[in-house]
Design a protein around this motif. Structure first.
Motif, short mmCIF file in Angstrom:
data_model
loop_
_atom_site.label_atom_id
_atom_site.label_comp_id
_atom_site.label_asym_id
_atom_site.label_seq_id
_atom_site.Cartn_x
_atom_site.Cartn_y
_atom_site.Cartn_z
N TYR A 167 2.03 26.26 5.87
CA TYR A 167 0.66 26.78 5.80
C TYR A 167 0.72 27.91 4.80
CZ TYR A 167 3.11 29.83 9.04
OH TYR A 167 4.07 30.63 9.61
N HIS A 218 -0.45 23.85 13.39
CA HIS A 218 -1.24 23.82 14.64
C HIS A 218 -1.28 22.33 15.00
CE1 HIS A 218 -3.63 27.75 13.62
NE2 HIS A 218 -2.33 27.95 13.76
N HIS A 250 -5.41 36.02 9.18
CA HIS A 250 -4.93 35.01 8.24
C HIS A 250 -5.14 35.54 6.83
CE1 HIS A 250 -4.98 31.32 11.18
NE2 HIS A 250 -4.03 32.20 11.43
N HIS A 254 -0.08 27.98 20.04
CA HIS A 254 -0.61 26.63 19.81
C HIS A 254 0.54 25.65 19.77
CE1 HIS A 254 0.98 27.34 15.77
NE2 HIS A 254 0.44 28.56 15.87
N ASP A 288 6.97 27.98 12.46
CA ASP A 288 5.86 28.94 12.33
C ASP A 288 6.33 30.25 12.97
OD1 ASP A 288 3.49 30.32 12.25
OD2 ASP A 288 2.46 29.07 13.75
N GLU A 344 2.92 34.05 20.30
CA GLU A 344 2.71 34.97 19.18
C GLU A 344 1.68 36.08 19.47
OE1 GLU A 344 0.46 33.23 15.87
OE2 GLU A 344 0.75 31.27 16.80
N GLU A 404 6.14 36.27 16.48
CA GLU A 404 5.87 34.86 16.81
C GLU A 404 7.15 34.06 16.80
OE1 GLU A 404 3.50 32.77 13.85
OE2 GLU A 404 3.00 31.21 15.32
N ASP A 451 4.10 36.08 8.24
CA ASP A 451 3.90 34.88 9.07
C ASP A 451 4.09 33.70 8.13
OD1 ASP A 451 2.96 32.74 10.56
OD2 ASP A 451 1.23 33.81 11.35
N1 GLY Z 1 0.51 30.74 10.99
C1 GLY Z 1 -0.69 30.67 11.69
C2 GLY Z 1 -0.46 30.86 13.11
O1 GLY Z 1 0.47 31.54 13.47
O2 GLY Z 1 -1.14 30.32 13.93
#
Ligand code: GLY
Ligand code: MN
Ligand code: MN
Length: 470
Positions: free
Chosen positions: A219, A350, A231, A343, A260, A391, A437, A248
């Motif tokens: 991402y 996601h 974001h 998520h 992630d 996270e 996270e 991130d």
């Molecule tokens: N990288 C986006 C999230 O942590 O959901």
């Protein structure tokens, strides 16, 4: 890497789970300006799940009646070979993949019509609109990739999600590889951090690590001293010694499987007094939620546990006032923690978010309308094999903390004057935000933190920052 044998097994599982034919589309090249200048090809995630190394424009017809899988590929031409190199012929692809037959992509509609006869077929909308339109012309459905409630027949989505939500050992191995590359990116960025460095230079470190291992960002990277912008994809700042850097970023393997991970560290190499307090609260909330992961636990309860831990810390810091349970029930913590605890994670960062809450939320569960809780992307009962993120974070967001309606709603519960101090600190640069996270696998007996190798203990992070020479 999930190979053809593994994917053949996954395809057999789908054939066993469906009673009407299913047409899946990989999607094709997407032009980034003029038609022949393409963005890198990325097959639809469900297609990637069932096929190793899919070609652009590939399509596959699964027929439960004769247990066949017909793969449709672009015809091999001399000019394609001239510009893009030679690729294996259909006979070789059939042998490699173990599909029943390989046919010309141009014949998809005609062959599908003949094979289906009067039987209905179903498809799943994919990001490439042309591929979706072609599939819909064959199945006669009315689907829309951009409407999660209309991405495909719910029974088919459920069947696919059951498979995609339970990692095989091969798939887990891929995620571990993605994590290892992600670790290198995070540790490299920490090591190259010092006041005066530009965020963009650190982005180069992150993307360099990904590229060295044949990965791409799963991402758009978030690397910013403005970590309170959740974001934030801008990288225009120069690091000041009082800044916190929030990274991130996660690597995506060529197979699609990804990581992630978020870490936050001080640009100076030493957390300031307030930053240390906030960091320790976020880390405590993250660990509390992770420790509670085991089969049968409801994900929303992990979110509430993280929220209560954060709220408790914010009360200690004088930023929230009142009883923790009451604050969390009313959602006051969301002023500082406005997003969900995590998520699903898999081939999509996601995972299966394109399928919406019919996959992310358990049966009969609907999203809350409450500020903060409404951003919880997942509310499932955990099962062994599921992967997801944990996270939590604490952010000082001017737009939220100075909003008149929020101030009125949380009057007496949030100490806005004290929050204002955080917004104005460091000569007006403000505090920013802290998020930590990790990627977690639910196991038969509890959990495994797939990203445990990425340092997050305060002392370990401080020791890494600025450790690269030059
Ligand atoms: N990288 C986006 C999230 O942590 O959901
Ligand atoms: Mn995440
Ligand atoms: Mn993330």
């Amino acid at each position: 890497m999930p190979n053809h044998v593994h994917c053949q097994r996954r395809r057999a599982e789908l054939l066993a789970a469906i009673d009407t034919p299913v047409l899946l589309m990989a999607g094709g090249w997407i032009s980034r300006n003029y038609p022949a200048n393409w963005s890198p090809f990325r097959a639809d995630s469900t297609f990637l799940f069932f096929f190793a190394h899919p070609e652009p424009n590939a399509a596959a017809l699964f027929d439960p009646k004769d247990k066949s899988v017909t793969l449709f590929l672009d015809e091999r031409t001399a000019t394609d070979a001239l510009w893009h190199g030679t690729v294996p012929g259909f006979a070789e692809i059939r042998k490699l993949t173990g599909v029943t037959a390989v046919e010309k992509r141009a014949d998809l509609a005609a062959i599908a019509r003949k094979k289906l006869g009067k039987r209905a077929a179903r498809t799943i909308a994919v990001p490439d609109p042309r591929a979706t339109a072609e599939a819909l012309a064959i199945t006669g459905e009315h689907l829309d990739f951009y409407d999660t409630t209309k991405c495909g027949d719910p029974a088919l989505i459920a069947a696919v999600a059951r498979l995609r939500n339970h990692r095989s050992p091969e798939e887990l191995a891929e995620m571990r590889l993605a994590v290892a590359v992600t670790r290198e990116a995070h540790v490299g960025a920490m090591a190259r951090t010092r006041p005066g460095v530009r965020e963009q230079e650190l982005v180069g470190v992150v993307e360099g690590a990904f590229a060295r291992h044949g990965c791409v960002p799963a991402y758009n990277n978030i690397l910013s001293v403005r970590g309170e912008v959740l974001h934030n994809h801008a990288h225009g700042n120069v690091l000041h010694d009082t800044d916190l850097v929030l990274l991130d970023a996660g690597a995506e393997r060529p197979s699609g499987w990804c990581a992630d991970v978020t870490r936050t560290w001080p640009a100076s190499g030493v957390f300031g007094v307030e930053a240390r307090e906030v960091y320790d609260i976020v880390l405590a909330a993250e660990k509390a939620a992770i420790d509670a992961v085991r089969p049968g636990v409801r994900y929303r309860d992990l979110h509430m546990l993280a929220a209560r831990t954060l709220a408790d810390g914010l009360v200690q810091m004088g930023l929230l006032r009142g009883k923790v349970d009451d604050l969390v029930e009313k959602g006051a913590h969301a002023v500082f923690y406005p997003h969900g605890t995590g998520h699903l994670l898999g081939i999509d960062v996601h995972d299966m978010e394109a399928f919406g809450d019919q996959v992310g939320y358990g049966p009969g569960r609907v999203r809350s309308q409450q500020f903060g809780l409404g951003y919880l992307r997942m509310d499932l009962d955990l099962e062994p094999g599921m992967c997801f993120t944990i996270e939590p974070g604490i952010y000082f967001v001017p737009a939220i903390l100075r909003d008149a309606a929020f101030r009125k709603q949380w009057k007496g519960m949030v100490d806005f004057a004290r929050a204002e101090m955080f917004l104005g600190m460091h000569g007006g640069r403000g505090f920013g935000g802290v998020r930590i996270e990790d990627d977690v696998l639910c196991t038969e007996t509890g959990h495994e933190v797939l990203s445990a190798s990425v340092p997050k203990e305060r002392a370990a992070v401080e020791a890494l920052v600025g450790s690269a020479a030059g």
